[in-house]
Design a protein around this motif. Structure first.
Motif: not given
Length: 172
Positions: A66-75, A96-100, A164-172
């Motif tokens: 969380q401390q590491w993540a900000r604009g311009g970073r890549r994971f 992961r969902g927050t920083w997709d 792979g590993f989408p941040s959200t899963t769409l369901g019906l």
């Protein structure tokens, strides 16, 4: 004076050399991610067959990310499967969902789990678990070590994996 000795002052607390055992591996991961946050590394790549024995769900690890993540970073993450991440690391899945928008996840389901690198790569320091079964590997800031690992990871990311590993899963 050798290159590793020259690099050591810029990365306090991050060792260079061999490690052995699961505790040593997980502590090096924690320390590496904490240093990434403190030093502001622009990019992090995590690779493992399934991340089941990584400390990704620990509060301290998530706080470092969380401390590491900000604009311009890549994971970037690479795995054969993300089933264990979803099952074991709920805090990480939420993060992961927050920083997709800064995270790329790739998977290589057909790969032999022992062939896929088990590693943390950054432009400043790397941790490479050469034998995941015995938890033996090397870490360091030496340029040769970083370049060789990055080349191996790039090959997997470009030609041997797919999204792979989408941040959200769409369901019906």
């Amino acid at each position: 004076m050798t290159e590793p000795a020259a690099a050591a002052p810029s990365l306090p607390g991050l060792p260079s050399g061999r490690f052995s055992g699961r505790e040593a591996f997980t502590q090096l991961l924690r320390d590496g991610l904490a240093t990434a946050a403190r030093e502001g590394w622009p990019e992090i790549v995590l690779s493992d067959a399934n991340f089941h024995d990584w400390p990704l769900g620990e509060l301290a690890v998530i706080e470092s990310l969380q401390q590491w993540a900000r604009g311009g970073r890549r994971f970037t993450m690479l795995a054969c499967t993300y089933d264990e991440v979803i099952r074991r690391h709920a805090r990480f899945v939420r993060w992961r969902g927050t920083w997709d928008h800064i995270i790329t996840c790739r998977r290589s389901p057909e790969a032999d789990p022992l062939d896929l690198p088990s590693a943390l790569w950054s432009p400043a320091w790397v941790l490479h678990r050469i034998d995941p079964l015995r938890c033996v590997g090397v870490s360091g800031a030496e340029p040769e070590r970083r370049v060789l690992l990055r080349e191996s990871l790039n090959e997997w990311l470009r030609s041997k994996s797919s999204p792979g590993f989408p941040s959200t899963t769409l369901g019906l």
